[in-house]
Motif scaffolding. Structure first.
Motif, PDB file in Angstrom:
ATOM      1  N   GLY A  39       0.787  -1.233   0.000  1.00  0.00           N
ATOM      2  CA  GLY A  39       0.000   0.000   0.000  1.00  0.00           C
ATOM      3  C   GLY A  39       0.814   1.275   0.000  1.00  0.00           C
ATOM      4  N   LEU A  40       2.090   1.191  -0.344  1.00  0.00           N
ATOM      5  CA  LEU A  40       2.942   2.382  -0.346  1.00  0.00           C
ATOM      6  C   LEU A  40       3.472   2.710  -1.732  1.00  0.00           C
ATOM      7  CD1 LEU A  40       4.966   1.671   2.927  1.00  0.00           C
ATOM      8  CD2 LEU A  40       3.015   3.202   2.640  1.00  0.00           C
ATOM      9  N   GLY A  41       2.729   2.328  -2.743  1.00  0.00           N
ATOM     10  CA  GLY A  41       3.140   2.584  -4.120  1.00  0.00           C
ATOM     11  C   GLY A  41       3.295   4.061  -4.435  1.00  0.00           C
ATOM     12  N   PHE A  42       2.554   4.920  -3.725  1.00  0.00           N
ATOM     13  CA  PHE A  42       2.635   6.367  -3.974  1.00  0.00           C
ATOM     14  C   PHE A  42       4.034   6.907  -3.700  1.00  0.00           C
ATOM     15  CE2 PHE A  42       1.765   6.108   0.515  1.00  0.00           C
ATOM     16  CZ  PHE A  42       2.489   7.146   1.078  1.00  0.00           C
ATOM     17  N   LEU A  43       4.826   6.221  -2.859  1.00  0.00           N
ATOM     18  CA  LEU A  43       6.179   6.687  -2.554  1.00  0.00           C
ATOM     19  C   LEU A  43       7.099   6.656  -3.770  1.00  0.00           C
ATOM     20  CD1 LEU A  43       6.763   5.048   0.944  1.00  0.00           C
ATOM     21  CD2 LEU A  43       6.320   7.458   0.438  1.00  0.00           C
ATOM     22  N   ALA A  44       6.781   5.824  -4.753  1.00  0.00           N
ATOM     23  CA  ALA A  44       7.586   5.739  -5.964  1.00  0.00           C
ATOM     24  C   ALA A  44       7.037   6.627  -7.072  1.00  0.00           C
ATOM     25  CB  ALA A  44       7.662   4.298  -6.434  1.00  0.00           C
ATOM     26  N   ASN A  45       5.980   7.359  -6.801  1.00  0.00           N
ATOM     27  CA  ASN A  45       5.365   8.227  -7.789  1.00  0.00           C
ATOM     28  C   ASN A  45       6.211   9.486  -7.982  1.00  0.00           C
ATOM     29  OD1 ASN A  45       3.707  10.342  -8.932  1.00  0.00           O
ATOM     30  ND2 ASN A  45       1.944   9.041  -8.529  1.00  0.00           N
ATOM     31  N   PRO A  46       6.539   9.832  -9.230  1.00  0.00           N
ATOM     32  CA  PRO A  46       7.337  11.043  -9.480  1.00  0.00           C
ATOM     33  C   PRO A  46       6.682  12.323  -8.938  1.00  0.00           C
ATOM     34  CG  PRO A  46       7.218   9.707 -11.459  1.00  0.00           C
ATOM     35  CD  PRO A  46       6.291   9.089 -10.456  1.00  0.00           C
ATOM     36  N   TRP A  47       5.356  12.386  -8.953  1.00  0.00           N
ATOM     37  CA  TRP A  47       4.667  13.565  -8.415  1.00  0.00           C
ATOM     38  C   TRP A  47       4.923  13.714  -6.919  1.00  0.00           C
ATOM     39  CZ3 TRP A  47       3.013  17.259 -11.424  1.00  0.00           C
ATOM     40  CH2 TRP A  47       2.654  16.953 -12.727  1.00  0.00           C
ATOM     41  N   PHE A  48       4.929  12.598  -6.215  1.00  0.00           N
ATOM     42  CA  PHE A  48       5.226  12.619  -4.786  1.00  0.00           C
ATOM     43  C   PHE A  48       6.662  13.086  -4.546  1.00  0.00           C
ATOM     44  CE2 PHE A  48       6.802  10.555  -0.910  1.00  0.00           C
ATOM     45  CZ  PHE A  48       5.898  11.048   0.024  1.00  0.00           C
ATOM     46  N   GLU A  49       7.591  12.543  -5.324  1.00  0.00           N
ATOM     47  CA  GLU A  49       8.998  12.910  -5.171  1.00  0.00           C
ATOM     48  C   GLU A  49       9.234  14.390  -5.453  1.00  0.00           C
ATOM     49  OE1 GLU A  49      11.268  10.200  -7.553  1.00  0.00           O
ATOM     50  OE2 GLU A  49      10.794   8.505  -6.254  1.00  0.00           O
ATOM     51  N   TRP A  50       8.675  14.901  -6.552  1.00  0.00           N
ATOM     52  CA  TRP A  50       8.854  16.317  -6.873  1.00  0.00           C
ATOM     53  C   TRP A  50       8.132  17.204  -5.853  1.00  0.00           C
ATOM     54  CZ3 TRP A  50      12.655  18.138  -9.551  1.00  0.00           C
ATOM     55  CH2 TRP A  50      13.258  17.335 -10.514  1.00  0.00           C
ATOM     56  N   GLY A  51       7.026  16.734  -5.323  1.00  0.00           N
ATOM     57  CA  GLY A  51       6.339  17.479  -4.263  1.00  0.00           C
ATOM     58  C   GLY A  51       7.205  17.601  -3.021  1.00  0.00           C
ATOM     59  N   MET A  52       7.890  16.506  -2.666  1.00  0.00           N
ATOM     60  CA  MET A  52       8.811  16.554  -1.527  1.00  0.00           C
ATOM     61  C   MET A  52       9.962  17.521  -1.787  1.00  0.00           C
ATOM     62  SD  MET A  52       9.050  12.544  -0.332  1.00  0.00           S
ATOM     63  CE  MET A  52      10.440  12.854   0.731  1.00  0.00           C
TER      64      MET A  52
END
Length: 133
Positions: A39-52
């Motif tokens: 359930g942590l697939g969002f951590l590999a999402n580029p949008w999440f990374e760029w948001g961080m």
């Protein structure tokens, strides 16, 4: 809230966020196939990374530049912040595979170090009574 306390809080948030970002960038390539299963697939999402990255940039610029101009006038935290973000951005744009998992976290730890040094400089200014009002 007085300026030094606000800056200290921002530096603590910045150190924590940058360190978590570095850990994230180091571990996601290793666990990329397992993340969706837990359930942590969002951590590999580029949008999440760029948001961080954008959030860390806003916190870093707010804390370190305001401390520089209002208190300590020392360039090292600004230099480290710039180097850290340059490494992260270039690493995300131009490096892939396992090397990205080494280079990008170094940028995150450099940003965390910038916040730590800024925190120390602000504390030294408070002790020496150099704080501008």
């Amino acid at each position: 809230m007085e300026f030094a306390k606000l800056t200290a809080k921002l530096d603590n948030i910045g150190m924590t966020a940058s360190t978590l970002c570095a850990i994230h960038c180091a571990l996601v390539p290793i666990f990329i196939t397992v993340l969706p299963l837990i359930g942590l697939g969002f951590l590999a999402n580029p949008w999440f990374e760029w948001g961080m990255i954008i959030l860390a940039f806003i916190i870093g610029i707010s804390s370190i530049s305001s401390s520089y101009f209002r208190m300590h006038k020392r360039w090292l935290p600004l230099l480290l912040l710039s180097i850290g973000f340059t490494v992260i951005i270039l690493g995300h744009l131009f490096i892939t595979g396992w090397l990205e998992g080494i280079i990008v976290p170094l940028g995150g730890f450099t940003i965390a170090m910038a916040h730590f040094i800024n925190y120390k400089y602000v504390g030294a200014c408070k002790v020496c009574n150099h704080e501008s009002h």
